[in-house]
Design a protein around this motif. Structure first.
Motif, PDB file in Angstrom:
ATOM      1  N   THR A  46     170.883  61.976  -7.791  1.00 46.59           N
ATOM      2  CA  THR A  46     170.048  62.385  -8.907  1.00 46.59           C
ATOM      3  C   THR A  46     168.679  62.578  -8.219  1.00 46.59           C
ATOM      4  OG1 THR A  46     171.192  61.434 -10.481  1.00 46.59           O
ATOM      5  CG2 THR A  46     169.027  62.085 -11.161  1.00 46.59           C
ATOM      6  N   LEU A  47     167.996  63.699  -8.411  1.00 43.76           N
ATOM      7  CA  LEU A  47     166.747  64.250  -7.617  1.00 43.76           C
ATOM      8  C   LEU A  47     165.790  64.283  -8.972  1.00 43.76           C
ATOM      9  CD1 LEU A  47     167.436  67.068  -4.877  1.00 43.76           C
ATOM     10  CD2 LEU A  47     167.302  64.528  -4.991  1.00 43.76           C
ATOM     11  N   ARG A  48     164.702  63.528  -8.898  1.00 43.59           N
ATOM     12  CA  ARG A  48     163.808  63.463  -9.988  1.00 43.59           C
ATOM     13  C   ARG A  48     162.529  64.381  -9.483  1.00 43.59           C
ATOM     14  NH1 ARG A  48     161.969  58.056 -12.358  1.00 43.59           N
ATOM     15  NH2 ARG A  48     163.946  58.063 -13.585  1.00 43.59           N
ATOM     16  N   CYS A  49     161.968  65.354 -10.452  1.00 42.33           N
ATOM     17  CA  CYS A  49     160.774  66.021 -10.226  1.00 42.33           C
ATOM     18  C   CYS A  49     159.910  65.481 -11.396  1.00 42.33           C
ATOM     19  CB  CYS A  49     161.074  67.531 -10.594  1.00 42.33           C
ATOM     20  SG  CYS A  49     159.672  68.478  -9.956  1.00 42.33           S
ATOM     21  N   GLN A  50     158.710  65.396 -10.998  1.00 38.23           N
ATOM     22  CA  GLN A  50     157.553  64.741 -11.995  1.00 38.23           C
ATOM     23  C   GLN A  50     156.308  65.742 -11.447  1.00 38.23           C
ATOM     24  OE1 GLN A  50     157.918  60.598 -10.762  1.00 38.23           O
ATOM     25  NE2 GLN A  50     157.134  60.476 -12.888  1.00 38.23           N
ATOM     26  N   SER A  51     155.530  66.067 -12.651  1.00 36.41           N
ATOM     27  CA  SER A  51     154.271  66.676 -12.675  1.00 36.41           C
ATOM     28  C   SER A  51     153.432  66.082 -13.649  1.00 36.41           C
ATOM     29  CB  SER A  51     154.339  68.003 -13.510  1.00 36.41           C
ATOM     30  OG  SER A  51     154.494  67.861 -14.852  1.00 36.41           O
ATOM     31  N   HIS A  52     152.003  66.343 -13.477  1.00 35.15           N
ATOM     32  CA  HIS A  52     151.124  65.624 -14.248  1.00 35.15           C
ATOM     33  C   HIS A  52     150.882  66.288 -15.738  1.00 35.15           C
ATOM     34  CE1 HIS A  52     149.339  63.893 -10.718  1.00 35.15           C
ATOM     35  NE2 HIS A  52     149.271  65.327  -9.848  1.00 35.15           N
ATOM     36  N   PHE A  53     151.795  67.363 -16.033  1.00 34.57           N
ATOM     37  CA  PHE A  53     151.557  67.796 -17.396  1.00 34.57           C
ATOM     38  C   PHE A  53     152.852  67.558 -18.040  1.00 34.57           C
ATOM     39  CE2 PHE A  53     148.978  70.313 -14.505  1.00 34.57           C
ATOM     40  CZ  PHE A  53     147.766  70.163 -15.158  1.00 34.57           C
ATOM     41  N   GLN A  54     152.953  67.473 -19.390  1.00 35.46           N
ATOM     42  CA  GLN A  54     154.220  67.548 -20.272  1.00 35.46           C
ATOM     43  C   GLN A  54     154.401  68.992 -20.917  1.00 35.46           C
ATOM     44  OE1 GLN A  54     152.956  64.869 -23.526  1.00 35.46           O
ATOM     45  NE2 GLN A  54     153.610  63.053 -22.551  1.00 35.46           N
ATOM     46  N   ASN A  55     155.516  69.115 -21.323  1.00 35.38           N
ATOM     47  CA  ASN A  55     156.059  70.405 -21.799  1.00 35.38           C
ATOM     48  C   ASN A  55     156.121  71.490 -20.639  1.00 35.38           C
ATOM     49  OD1 ASN A  55     156.568  69.052 -24.457  1.00 35.38           O
ATOM     50  ND2 ASN A  55     154.151  69.692 -24.856  1.00 35.38           N
TER      51      ASN A  55
END
Length: 131
Positions: A46-55
């Motif tokens: 499983t690869l997880r991508c994260q950003s500083h923003f929601q939606n």
């Protein structure tokens, strides 16, 4: 007359600021693996991508395969991409990008993650790179 001039000046400045914000690039996301990046033939990761923003809408891509793309919408700050039944051909450099609901522009690419899929048939770790 002076108040009209000041009003127009303020309007022009605020419009210019809005244009500046539109042209800002989104910060690149981070990409991580929830388990080892060395996987046996037929295994999963499983690869997880994260950003500083929601939606946001996330995409997962593969450096050596421009046709590879998984897309996922998220109401939170992250998306998880499950890669299953992996084969040596799935090995390579993965990255993710995102765009916000307000933007049609994609962020820059995350740092790359090198996925290695071990070929159990010959006991070697196989990392296939397509040209």
């Amino acid at each position: 007359m002076l108040t009209e001039f000041l009003s127009l000046l303020c309007l022009g400045l605020s419009l210019g600021f809005a244009d500046e914000k539109k042209n800002e690039t989104l910060p690149k996301p981070s990409l991580s693996a929830l388990s080892s990046l060395v996987v046996g033939h037929g295994g999963n990761v499983t690869l997880r991508c994260q950003s500083h923003f929601q939606n946001v809408t996330f995409t997962l891509g593969k450096l050596q395969d421009s046709g590879y793309r998984q897309e996922q919408r998220s109401t939170g700050h992250k998306a998880e991409f499950l890669l299953t039944h992996l084969e040596p051909k799935d090995a390579g450099m993965y990255f993710c990008t995102y765009k916000t609901m307000d933007s049609q522009e994609w962020s820059g690419e995350s740092d790359y993650l090198q996925l290695e899929v071990k070929d159990d048939l010959d006991g070697r770790g196989a990392t296939e790179v397509k040209n």
